[in-house]
Structures are given as C-alpha cells and as structure tokens.
Scaffold this active site. Structure first.
Site, PDB file in Angstrom:
ATOM      1  CG  ASN A 189      -7.881  40.763  18.526  1.00  0.00           C
ATOM      2  OD1 ASN A 189      -7.014  41.271  19.235  1.00  0.00           O
ATOM      3  ND2 ASN A 189      -8.300  39.519  18.692  1.00  0.00           N
ATOM      4  CG  ASP A 211      -1.231  39.349  21.710  1.00  0.00           C
ATOM      5  OD1 ASP A 211      -2.229  38.605  21.605  1.00  0.00           O
ATOM      6  OD2 ASP A 211      -0.281  39.342  20.909  1.00  0.00           O
ATOM      7  CG  HIS A 264      -4.538  40.246  16.061  1.00  0.00           C
ATOM      8  ND1 HIS A 264      -4.916  40.803  14.853  1.00  0.00           N
ATOM      9  CD2 HIS A 264      -5.364  39.182  16.250  1.00  0.00           C
ATOM     10  CE1 HIS A 264      -5.911  40.103  14.336  1.00  0.00           C
ATOM     11  NE2 HIS A 264      -6.201  39.120  15.149  1.00  0.00           N
ATOM     12  CD  GLU A 293     -12.337  35.293  22.553  1.00  0.00           C
ATOM     13  OE1 GLU A 293     -13.449  35.359  22.018  1.00  0.00           O
ATOM     14  OE2 GLU A 293     -11.332  34.828  21.975  1.00  0.00           O
ATOM     15  CG  ASP A 351     -15.561  34.611  25.863  1.00  0.00           C
ATOM     16  OD1 ASP A 351     -14.861  33.766  25.280  1.00  0.00           O
ATOM     17  OD2 ASP A 351     -16.017  35.635  25.316  1.00  0.00           O
TER      18      ASP A 351
END
Length: 304
Positions: free
Chosen positions: A176, A185, A181, A211, A168
């Site tokens: 973010n 990505d 965002h 994530e 994680d």
C-alpha cells in the site's frame, strides 16, 4: 389439427345447437336460445378473436340456412328473427365486455406477481450482499462465524474432519505504501480468486479483515489440508502482478485441526498462533500441527 382444435370445438357447439333446433323446434318455442352454446364455449378461451369468429359463424350460417332450408324457415317468424339477431349480437357484446374485464384482471394479477417476484429478488440480493465482502466477493466475517459454528457443531455430532487456516499477505502495508491502496485492492482480489479456485465446493473461504483470510477445510485429513495450503502458497508466490512492477507477493498460513469439544474460539486461536509462528519464522510458509515448511524463495515485497 392441434392449432385449430378450439375453432373446431366451437363449430361443433354451433352444429349441436342446430341439431336441437331442427329436432325439437316445431314442438318447443324459443329453441333458438341454443345458439348461445357456441358463444358460451368461445368465452372459455378468453380470446376476442374466437368470440368474433363464433358471432360471424352463428349469424352468417343461421341466415344462410334460413334462406335455404324450408324446415327452419317454417319455425321462425319475424319476431324470432329479430330476437335471434339481437341475442347473438347482445351476447357477443356482453362477451367482449367480459373478456375486457378478464384481461384487466389478468394484467393486474401479472403486475402483482411481477411485483412479488421483484420484491423477492431484491430480498435475495440484499441477503446475499450481507453475506459477502464487497471487495473480494468472498464470505464476510459474519458469514464465516456462522459457518464455523455450524461446522464445529457438525464435527462434534458426526466426527467429520475440519481444519481452520488463517492466511495473511506478507508485507501488505509495504504494498500500500509503495504502490497505493488501489493496487493493494487488486492484490486482495487476485488472492481471493486464487483461494476460491483452489478449494472445493465443500470448503469455505472468507475475508477475515484487512489482508487476512480464513479457510474452513472439510472432508480432508490434516495432511491433505496442509498440502493444499502449500499449493496455495506456491501458486501465489509464482503469480506475477503487473501492477507491482511484475513482482509477486507471498502469504503466511497457520492451520489448526479441530478435535471434538475444542470449541470454535480455541480453534481460531490455535490457527492464529500458527500464523504468527509462520510470520516470526520468516513468512511465506505454512505452519500446522505437522510442522512447517520453509520456502527457499525470498520475499518479493519489502516494507519501506
């Protein structure tokens, strides 16, 4: 010789026809029909060029021999001459029609085969698309579950080593929120590339969701897998992202070792439990049955 072998073979057919005519023409009427032999031979090549070649060869050579050879001229009357000419031209026209139809059938077959291939390629592409996560190009959650079922069954049958790691990205929400965002990505994509480049072809990397990633590690001892995960953690922590103002991100990892009869649900729960232990202990570390190794590096991205 190989390039012109078919023309030589057609010419030999014509010579064979002439031998028949010279040898038996006096005794048997209508042997000029043997001139069909080279035309028939040329049709096997499905080539308009070769058919035209044999028509010109047969007509030209036949009339030349007729003018020069008395033996042949004595066997042929006016009606035979008309019949030979008509037969050669007629056979050639019929042959051209056969070749035209054959080419049409060939093109139709090629289109059908091409359509079959396109349909197969589309089917494979669709099937592949359903197996991968479109953002990271790792296996998706469904494919991961299929591999997990297969590998746990393989372990139960053959006692093959298997570890499951849950990974994680730390403070991903902060990334973010602070950078957008689209930058998040990019972080996911770069992390996925790092995972793919770190594992072997016998291992499986998948995006579990958001994530979070999972790794199925095969053919390794638990110590070897733990060391591999440490290398992945260290590589990511030392990777600088220009999109994050040249900062790095960290990752927390929990790894469980599969034992016979444990079951895939229990295996994931154990790995997920180790992951949350890594999060509670300060993040940026690997936790497994071997314990945990706490990184001295501070977290780079903090939640706002």
């Amino acid at each position: 010789m190989k390039q012109y072998f078919d023309f030589v073979l057609i010419t030999m057919g014509y010579v064979f026809a002439l031998v028949i005519m010279f040898a038996f023409g006096k005794d048997i009427q209508g042997l000029y029909m043997s001139l069909e032999i080279p035309i028939i031979v040329s049709l096997f090549y499905f080539s308009k060029r070769r058919l035209l070649f044999v028509m010109l060869l047969t007509l030209g050579s036949y009339f030349a021999l007729l003018a020069c050879v008395d033996t042949l001229r004595d066997q042929v009357n006016r009606y035979d001459l008309i019949a030979v000419t008509g037969m050669i031209i007629g056979s050639g026209v019929i042959g051209l029609a056969i070749l035209k139809r054959g080419n049409e059938l060939q093109q139709s077959l090629e289109r059908a085969v091409s359509s079959e291939i396109d349909a197969f390629v589309d089917s494979v592409a669709t099937q592949n698309a359903s197996k991968y996560d479109h953002l990271t190009n790792l296996y998706n959650h469904i494919t991961y579950q299929e591999y997990l079922t297969a590998l746990t069954g393989q372990h139960d049958a053959y006692d093959m080593p298997l570890q499951l790691a849950a990974l994680d990205i730390d403070n991903f929400k902060g990334i973010n929120d602070r950078f957008g965002h689209h930058v998040g990505d990019i972080v996911l994509q770069e992390t996925a590339l790092l995972l793919k480049s770190s594992i072997s072809s016998e291992d499986v990397a998948a995006r579990y969701g958001g994530e979070e990633f999972v790794l199925l590690l095969t053919g390794k001892t638990i110590k070897q897998s733990h060391e591999l995960l440490e290398q992945i953690r260290e590589r990511l922590a030392s990777t600088v992202f220009p999109e994050l103002d040249h900062q790095s991100v960290t990752i927390s990892i929990g790894m469980a070792d599969y034992t016979k009869g444990l079951g895939k649900e229990t295996l994931f729960k154990q790995a997920d439990g180790y992951l949350y232990e890594a999060k509670r202990a300060g993040k940026n570390q690997v936790v497994s049955p071997l314990g945990r190794r706490v990184s001295s590096a501070p977290e780079i991205i903090q939640c706002s």
